[in-house]
Design an enzyme around this catalytic site. Sequence first.
Site, PDB file in Angstrom:
ATOM      1  CB  CYS A 333      19.993  31.550  32.433  1.00  0.00           C
ATOM      2  SG  CYS A 333      20.951  32.834  33.278  1.00  0.00           S
ATOM      3  CG  HIS A 396      22.185  28.754  35.526  1.00  0.00           C
ATOM      4  ND1 HIS A 396      21.709  29.138  34.293  1.00  0.00           N
ATOM      5  CD2 HIS A 396      21.521  27.621  35.854  1.00  0.00           C
ATOM      6  CE1 HIS A 396      20.804  28.265  33.890  1.00  0.00           C
ATOM      7  NE2 HIS A 396      20.670  27.343  34.819  1.00  0.00           N
ATOM      8  CG  ASP A 419      17.935  25.393  34.714  1.00  0.00           C
ATOM      9  OD1 ASP A 419      17.519  26.296  33.966  1.00  0.00           O
ATOM     10  OD2 ASP A 419      19.127  25.275  35.050  1.00  0.00           O
TER      11      ASP A 419
END
Length: 758
Positions: A333, A396, A419
């Site tokens: 991530c 995250h 994202d």
Amino acid sequence: MSLHSGSILVAPCHKMEPIEVVRTEFYIKDNAKDHHTEDYDLVKADPPTAIFRRGAAFYMAIMFNREYDAEADVVRVRFGFVKKKKKKILKKKKKKRENFERGGGGRGVFKKGGPNPNVIRGTRAVLTLSPKLKHKLSSFPEDPYQWGIVLTRTDGNSIVVQIRIPANAQVGIWNASIQTNVYQHRDKRHDFKIPDDVYVIFNPWSPDDGVYMENEEERQEYILNETGKIWCGTFKEPKGKHWIFGQFDDIALPAAVFLLEKSGLQPSDRGSPVLIARAISAVINAMDDGGLLEGRWDGNYADGTSPFAWTGTAAILDEYLRSEGTPVKYGQCWVYSAATVTICRALGIPCRSTTNYVSAHDTNRTLTVDKYFDLSGNKIENGPEGDCNDSCWNFHVWNDVWMARPDLPPGYGGWQIIDATPQEQSERVMRCGPASVAAVKKGEVGYLYDTPFVFSEVNADVVHFKEDEESDWGFSRMNVNKYHVGRQILTKKLGPTDDIGDSDMLDVTLVYKNRENTEEERLAVYNAVRGVPRAQALYELPREENEDVFLDLIDIESVPFGESFNVVVKIHNKAQEERTINAILSASSVYYTGKAATDIKKSKGRFKINPGQKDTLQLVVDPEDYLDKLVDHGLIKIYAIATVGETKQTWSEEDDFTLKKPELTLSAPEECKVGEPCEVTFGFNNPLDIPLVDCVYTVQGPGLHKAKSIKFRDVEPKEQVSLSQTFIAKRIGERRIVVSFTSKQIQDLNASTRIKIL
């Protein structure tokens, strides 16, 4: 018959030959200062490439084969948005990267493809200098969303014009040409194709652009800052990872345009920051479209590069383009987020990397994270039906992009969450956002895009279910934790990066959610629940209130690598009668995504506790229990589950922490000179009684050193490691250098320092 004006003989217009263009000049480096693009390597190259921001004007000179006649000559400057396909981006010569052919936007790099430019679609513009329009050439149109041209100077065979790009122009590569003829006579004309293409990018300095950002300090950080930090670790011990975004690298902007082509976003939609940001969130990952990065989370990176080894984005883009668009292995991530920062800032979209600690991954749109345990206290992965993959990531990392939201009601512009990490499909593609941060905070989950998913990431409730033979559906609810998710949300503070500590950390939790345990926070949750039918049943579940035994799992802040730790539960029987407690304590290694890896140690027992008595349960975990069971990040999850026999009270808690890594020290001279060797040294102490294997270190710095990953020998137990690397600086100014060391046992030791280049 001739016409006389004083002593000058002038030919009738219909007998004149059309003026011909000999060459043009974009004044690239001069215009770049006004457009805030002077830092791009493509602008500094020889020859330079034009990079202009929409909503701003640039100067252009045109040289003709004769003197320009404003009463007779018609000059049309034409711009067309070019949908291009990659032909050959990068060349290697003597192990050094060459510049793109004509700076990445010129002849030979791309070939034309896709639909023809069209004025109606906004992908074509024709700007005319004509005697008929002479009265209009002194100023631009009032509408900032129209192209404009002003004749600023004539000088013999040359003219200088100023051209304004609309504030909503398509972002990407434009080509230009010039057509000339004599006024009212188009039977004869000449066409001249300007050989060099022009990059047009977003303009946060223009109030008419959808990405306008008023604060100059924020523009410096979110557009112009080439380096920064990405926050990893845990909410108890956040750790900033140094990263070189390198949005001005000669490879960044061509790569950004190529990725937009890969995304399939139509040229007519490339004026919208909302749609471009959504396209970027899809194409940074490679799940659907052969995008930039392939993800991997199982620790097996032998056929690629470990996510921990990257220190900057340029090396990723370099590998991607050299392989002609083959996804780069591997990312997680924070790598996806860092690459997104680079691409967005290169295109002119204000962007930052943001980390959510204890980030919920709600797979079934219930706004909850559901965890199931069997009678023995073992977590049932994927739930009893095999269809519940909810999890909580220890952390995250996503991105916030700044833009107006004309598609939403007033008040929902500003920061928007996108994202690029592939988690769930959105409209059948792995992407997420842009979701308005204001909408997420209010629980307005009906607004585009993907707001329910993002709301869950920061504000889901965690629900524990335990196998129950007396329940109609086989499980009963043990516990609801309203405050476990979204424990802290961090980004980098405006201004200088802290090379040694983490004083540059900015807590933005209250931007995304109301303070926990407040009426506003619960109202936002209930507001979201009203918009998600599947969530409503879970929030109406009955709860057994007969709780007279108090249990508390003691948090573990952090444990240094190689040391023991204790799992401790405090118990207090507040009842007037004896109570029988059945308890289970366990520790396991987990991936940072929340997925279980390996059980480390477990203990269970049954005992009685007297009225009013306090007691302690404890599970001791030694290094030999966990060292060979760790996975990436060294994260450990602990669960504590208990039931009270007499009252059927159930209780469960969970906690997680990361093993603390040794410090990587870095030293370098305060100053060095362009073209001269400069040495940096770095090192650390192996705290373990076992060797470190699969060791790699990386050194990188913009204007100093291209990213270079070097394999290193095994590190012996308790060894003090010392390394050095020499580089030659190529650009003056204050530069940052980043060093990273990773191994199979301990990943992502990193450090950064600044060097003044003379």
